[in-house]
Structures are given as C-alpha cells and as structure tokens.
Design a protein around this motif. Sequence first.
Motif, PDB file in Angstrom:
ATOM      1  N   GLU A 314       0.826  -1.211   0.000  1.00  0.00           N
ATOM      2  CA  GLU A 314       0.000   0.000   0.000  1.00  0.00           C
ATOM      3  C   GLU A 314       0.858   1.257   0.000  1.00  0.00           C
ATOM      4  O   GLU A 314       0.602   2.204  -0.748  1.00  0.00           O
ATOM      5  N   ARG A 434      -6.850 -10.732  -5.731  1.00  0.00           N
ATOM      6  CA  ARG A 434      -7.835  -9.731  -5.317  1.00  0.00           C
ATOM      7  C   ARG A 434      -7.243  -8.792  -4.263  1.00  0.00           C
ATOM      8  O   ARG A 434      -7.484  -7.582  -4.295  1.00  0.00           O
ATOM      9  N   ASP A 435      -6.452  -9.350  -3.350  1.00  0.00           N
ATOM     10  CA  ASP A 435      -5.785  -8.510  -2.343  1.00  0.00           C
ATOM     11  C   ASP A 435      -4.896  -7.464  -3.012  1.00  0.00           C
ATOM     12  O   ASP A 435      -4.853  -6.300  -2.588  1.00  0.00           O
ATOM     13  N   TYR A 437      -5.089  -6.181  -6.152  1.00  0.00           N
ATOM     14  CA  TYR A 437      -5.864  -5.151  -6.845  1.00  0.00           C
ATOM     15  C   TYR A 437      -6.525  -4.184  -5.861  1.00  0.00           C
ATOM     16  O   TYR A 437      -6.505  -2.965  -6.060  1.00  0.00           O
ATOM     17  N   ARG A 438      -7.118  -4.729  -4.801  1.00  0.00           N
ATOM     18  CA  ARG A 438      -7.800  -3.875  -3.830  1.00  0.00           C
ATOM     19  C   ARG A 438      -6.830  -2.948  -3.109  1.00  0.00           C
ATOM     20  O   ARG A 438      -7.167  -1.804  -2.787  1.00  0.00           O
ATOM     21  N   THR A 439      -5.617  -3.428  -2.879  1.00  0.00           N
ATOM     22  CA  THR A 439      -4.646  -2.623  -2.140  1.00  0.00           C
ATOM     23  C   THR A 439      -4.125  -1.458  -2.964  1.00  0.00           C
ATOM     24  O   THR A 439      -3.941  -0.350  -2.445  1.00  0.00           O
ATOM     25  N   ALA A 441      -5.633  -0.119  -5.656  1.00  0.00           N
ATOM     26  CA  ALA A 441      -6.686   0.626  -6.368  1.00  0.00           C
ATOM     27  C   ALA A 441      -6.750   2.103  -5.971  1.00  0.00           C
ATOM     28  O   ALA A 441      -6.825   2.976  -6.857  1.00  0.00           O
ATOM     29  N   ALA A 491     -11.657   3.458   0.755  1.00  0.00           N
ATOM     30  CA  ALA A 491     -10.404   2.692   0.854  1.00  0.00           C
ATOM     31  C   ALA A 491      -9.199   3.620   0.917  1.00  0.00           C
ATOM     32  O   ALA A 491      -8.196   3.313   1.560  1.00  0.00           O
TER      33      ALA A 491
END
Length: 515
Positions: A314, A434-435, A437-439, A441, A491
């Motif tokens: 991140e 998925r972790d 991409y979500r982190t 984004a 987020a």
Amino acid sequence: MMWARASNRAVLDDNEHHFRTDHLKADLGSRTARGGVLIAASQGIKFCIGLGGTVILARLLTPVDYGLIGMVAIIFTFVSMFQYLGLSTATIKWSELNHQQVSTLFWLNIALSIAIMLVTIASAPLAAWFYEEPRLIWITFGYSISILFTGLYIQHEAILSRQMRFTALAVIDIAAISSGMIAAIIAAWYGAAYWSLVINQLVMTLVTIAGVWAVCKWRPSLPARRAGVRSILAFGGNLTGFNMMTFLARNLDNALIGKFWGAYQLGIYSRAYQMLLMPMQQINAPFAAVAVPALSRLADSPERYRAAYLKILEKIAMITMPLVAFMIATSDWLVLVLLGPKWQEAGRIFMLLGIAAIIQPVTKTTWWLFSTQGRTRDLFRWGVMGGSIATLSIAVGLRWGAVGVAASYALTDLLLTTPLVFWYVGRRGPVSARDLYRTIAPAACASVCSLLVLLVSHQWLEVFPHLIMRLVTAFGIPIIVSFVVLAAIPAGRVAMQNSKAMLLLLLKEKRGVVM
C-alpha cells in the motif's frame, strides 16, 4: 589435544551467533520500523548523490560514452546472476543456518566469481565483434575485475541483512556510492570519457568490501563436503533461473538497439531508462531490504504475513504511482534539467517507459512473495512466461528504433504482464490477486487523476520562465490531487490512516533511537 578441541568448539559457537534469528522475532515490528526509517533516509541520501552525479556526468560525457558502457553492462549484469546464484537470498531467508553451511556458500561464491571473471574476459572479443566496436574489449576487462572482488562480500552482506543490521548496510552503501561517484567525476573531468564509468564501478566495489568486512566479524572456514547445502543450492538455482529470464526481458532491448541502431540510440535509450529507474530503485530498495527478512520470519503465520505485505505494498503504491505520473507529464522538462539539451531526444522515450514504470514498483514486490514462501520453482516458471512476453514485445517494437521498443514494451507490461503475474502469484499462499488489486486501487485512481490534471496544466505551467520553477510547481499538483482523491474514496481514507499510524510509529522509533 583436548584444549585444542575445546578451543575449536568455542570458535564455532562464537561463529554460530551470526546466524541465529530468534532474538529478532521478539521486537520484529520495532526493528522493521527502525529499519524503514534508516534505509529510507539512506536511500534519500543515495538518491541525491546519484542524481547529482548523473547531472554532472551527463554534461562531461556523451551519449556514445554511455552507449559503450551499456553494451558491456549487458554482459556484466548477466554473469553477475550466476555469481550470486541466489545464495545471498537463501542466507537471508533460511530459518536454520550454521557456520559450515555459510562457509561453503562463501567459497562457492568465490569459485563462481573466478570462473565468471574468466568467462567475461573470454567474451570480450565476441562482444567487440557483435557490436563492431573494438573499444569494448578493454572496457570488459575492467568490469571483470569488479566481478572478482564482488565475490568477497556477497555472504557477509547477506549476514548483515539476515541480522537486520540496517544502519551498517546504509552507511556502507552511502560510502560506496559517494566514493564511486567522486572518482568518476574526477576521472571524467580529466578526460577519461567512458573509463570514468568503469572507475566508478571498481571504486564502489572496493569500498563495499572494506566496509562489509569491517562491520561483519564473521570469518569463513574451509568448505565442508557434507555441509547440508543441497536444498539451499536448489533454492538458489530456481531463483537464478528467474533472474536469468528477467535479465533477458530487461536487457534484450539494450542489446538489440545497440546492435541494429548503434551506440548513440542505445545511449539515449539507456539514459532515459536509468533516469526513470533511479527514483524507483531508491523507493523499492529500502522496502525490499526490510520486507524480505521480516516476511521470512513471518512465513509460519499466514495472517500476519498477509497483513504485513499488504501494508508495505500500500505504501509503495501511494508513493510511486503519483510520482511516476508527475515524471511522465514533465518528461521533457526533467530531461533538460537533469541531462541537458544534447539529451533532448530521451524525453519521449522517458515518457513512454513511464507507462510501465507506473506499475513496476508494485509488480516487483511479487518476487518477495515467491521467495519468502519458498516458491522458487513458481518464480522460475513465471520468469519464463514473463520473459517470453517481454522478449516478443521488444522484437515487435525494434522496427521503429528506441522509441518503438519503449512503446511496445511499456504497453505490454502494463496491459498483459501485470494481470498475469498478479494471477500467478495469487494462486497460492496467503496473498491473493484480489488482495493486490484492492490494495493498489486507491493509489492507481489518485495517480490517473494526477496525470490528467498535470497534462491539462502543462501549457499553463510554461508561463514560468525557469524549468526548475515549473517542476517545483508541477510536483505539488500530484500531492494535492492524490490527497483529494484518496480522501474521497473510503479505501483511500483507510490507506491514509494506515500511513499516518505507521508514520507516528516510525517517528516514535526514530525518537527512541536518538534517545
């Protein structure tokens, strides 16, 4: 005899403490935080030294000088992979190590260094023939000496990293890059031309040897025949296979541009590539230096491992993505300020490579997952897949010279290679695609918005007569835009809160170090 045996056992016991890591787990978070502060600070210093040296050397040397060194650097980088053989990473990662094993690895690195030096010397006439450039023979000889010396500190440096002695490593790195840059500038000032860059490499290597051996008190014994290093060698072999495929993907462009378009175009391309890569390395390197030892210690705790990795990822995305957006939008000004008017052609290449650079600091962290989870066979397989894709993209773009290679490689890396590596690394282990991409984004949204605002503002920023003023003003745009975008996304707000908490922890740890 009994006294001699007791003395030998005492020496062995004293040597064994260099490889114990149980004491690190007790305050792993604090050590990681302190290490992050120290390495981030040292990387900032190294970046300033490297940037200052680049600005000076770009005005003392020519694109042809850098092109000649770029041709030899391809050989140097390739053979260096076999010199390390992934053994330094194994020393950092391996949970249980002893003096005999590391001594055996040390002498194996020495033997490899000697063999690779001889192979490099033998390849010099072949390189001169391939590029039709006889000056490469003596340049290759100069770099081969550096290869020999490097073998002397590989394991010592790995031991310092295993023990998370980040202060020592930071001081050594700063001393080495400062000494090498000063030596190169002095040599270039007195007309050494491309030889100044060879001198830079030699001085950096010698200073690193002196520093590492002075700080790391471990001394190798003779290699043992049954030291139990077979599994370590298998780990290193897979890691080397991945590095080899990555090398082909990252250096085939230089080789083909140098062969078919000459030293001038290679010099322009390599300077643009290095100028873009330099700040990314200064950011990724401190995170990697802290993350790999820390994640290796957390490999048996999947949830803690996942949380630790995603927090680091991140931060990398939040720092690098908006920064690259700034560099893409102001590429023409950056090239003029850092390299000078004679390098103006590098601006377009710099901008195109920035398309790949916006995601590469993130994708490079995937090898942390492969290596710290012991998935080096998967890492090698990915190297084959990713290297093949990159090779094909370079071949497609070569028809249009350095600009074509940059465009083809960058678009392929962003649109094809990145989704594939996310999928492949997320198939197994505690971190899923998925972790990933979500982190990233929130940072991706912030960087895209920053780029759009910068591109729209580009013509308005030209009202400032001085380039430095334009760049300073432009640099503030992604900071403001990123803050606004992140604050508007749930987020993003969580990411900023996490960053604030980590910053407070780092400041607390830094205050504790000072006190």
